[in-house]
Write an enzyme that holds these catalytic residues in place. Structure first.
Site, PDB file in Angstrom:
ATOM      1  CG  HIS A   1       7.843  -1.232  -9.743  1.00  0.00           C
ATOM      2  ND1 HIS A   1       7.082  -0.366 -10.512  1.00  0.00           N
ATOM      3  CD2 HIS A   1       9.108  -1.175 -10.257  1.00  0.00           C
ATOM      4  CE1 HIS A   1       7.852   0.180 -11.439  1.00  0.00           C
ATOM      5  NE2 HIS A   1       9.089  -0.288 -11.323  1.00  0.00           N
TER       6      HIS A   1
ATOM      7  CG  ASP B   1       4.293   0.465  -8.968  1.00  0.00           C
ATOM      8  OD1 ASP B   1       5.269   0.632  -8.211  1.00  0.00           O
ATOM      9  OD2 ASP B   1       4.396   0.222 -10.181  1.00  0.00           O
TER      10      ASP B   1
ATOM     11  CB  SER C   1      10.577  -0.514 -14.371  1.00  0.00           C
ATOM     12  OG  SER C   1      10.815   0.514 -13.434  1.00  0.00           O
TER      13      SER C   1
END
Length: 267
Positions: free
Chosen positions: A249, A221, A99
């Site tokens: 995610h 996601d 991320s």
């Protein structure tokens, strides 16, 4: 040798094969800490030196090191990563980042490429906001609504966001684990960090990157649409995009075996 100050600041852990010629740095995303890599790192401990750390404001990083003024840009987090790499005298390390730490790693690699050899970016996004022809997945109104909810009832927001972001409704315990680490973040810090992340724009860094890069994206996601992964693949030379047979995610938590296989093939 890493200094006591840096070790404390980022809760740096060094594990695995300490004599290995190659190092893997695992960098976590928002709302988690280095324990998010527990299931993945085990596959690499025998053959690699493993470096893990917590971003300032998260996990067991030194809370006194956090300042919303200092950490109002991803560059500051990238500097922390470079401090760790420099003090450990890392050359050609592999970074596996999730991320927001994906873009933090890109910034760091562009600034001091000698420390790194390959990047594995999981659920990465250079910009979350839609911008003209660019589809990031979020409008400013949607983000403002999220900020408002975080401000008025942080713990209610945590419950909803953790479940949706994790996905995998057949495994609700995963969302609960994520909710637990989210709740441990001070609400004011969480809001400040979220604003920095969701309103960042690192697209100008992508063409500069000159390292072999593996992009790992799940089929579904909530934070990163498939178009974003394709955009990254188009704008990072020497990049390979792999769509994982996973959802949510956090595939390194929900489908660690799948992520491990992809990393092993790449490195």
């Amino acid at each position: 040798m890493i200094s006591a100050t840096t070790r404390k600041k980022n809760n740096v852990s060094i594990e695995g094969n300490l004599d290995a010629p190659q190092t893997i740095i695992f960098a976590h995303g928002f709302g988690t800490d280095q324990t998010a890599w527990d299931a993945v790192k085990e596959a690499f401990k025998a053959d690699y030196r493993i470096v893990l750390y917590d971003n300032v404001g998260a996990g067991a990083a030194d809370i006194n090191a956090y300042s919303p003024i200092k950490y109002n840009t991803l560059q500051t987090y990238a500097n922390d990563l470079l401090d760790i790499a420099s003090e450990l005298d890392l050359k050609g390390a592999i970074v596996v980042a999730h991320s927001v730490s994906s873009m933090i790693s890109v910034i760091a690699a562009n600034k001091s490429p000698e420390h790194f050899s390959k990047l594995v970016l999981v659920g990465a996004s250079p910009r979350y906001l839609n911008d003209g022809q660019y589809v990031g997945g979020f409008t400013q109104d949607a983000l403002d609504g999220m900020y408002e909810t975080m401000t008025t009832n942080y713990y209610a927001w945590v419950s909803g966001f953790s479940a949706v972001a994790m996905g995998n409704p057949d495994k609700p315990e995963l969302g609960e684990e994520f909710a637990k680490t989210l709740r441990e973040i001070r609400p004011d810090i969480a809001l400040a960090v979220v604003k920095v992340i969701f309103e960042s724009d690192v697209r100008n860094q992508l063409p500069v990157l000159n390292l072999p890069t593996l992009l790992l994206q799940t089929k579904e996601d909530i934070a990163v649409p498939g178009q974003v992964a394709a955009y990254l693949n188009d704008h990072i030379k020497n990049s390979v995009l792999q769509i994982l047979d996973a959802e949510g995610h956090f595939p390194h938590i929900s489908a660690p075996d799948t992520v491990i296989k992809s990393i092993q093939s790449f490195i």
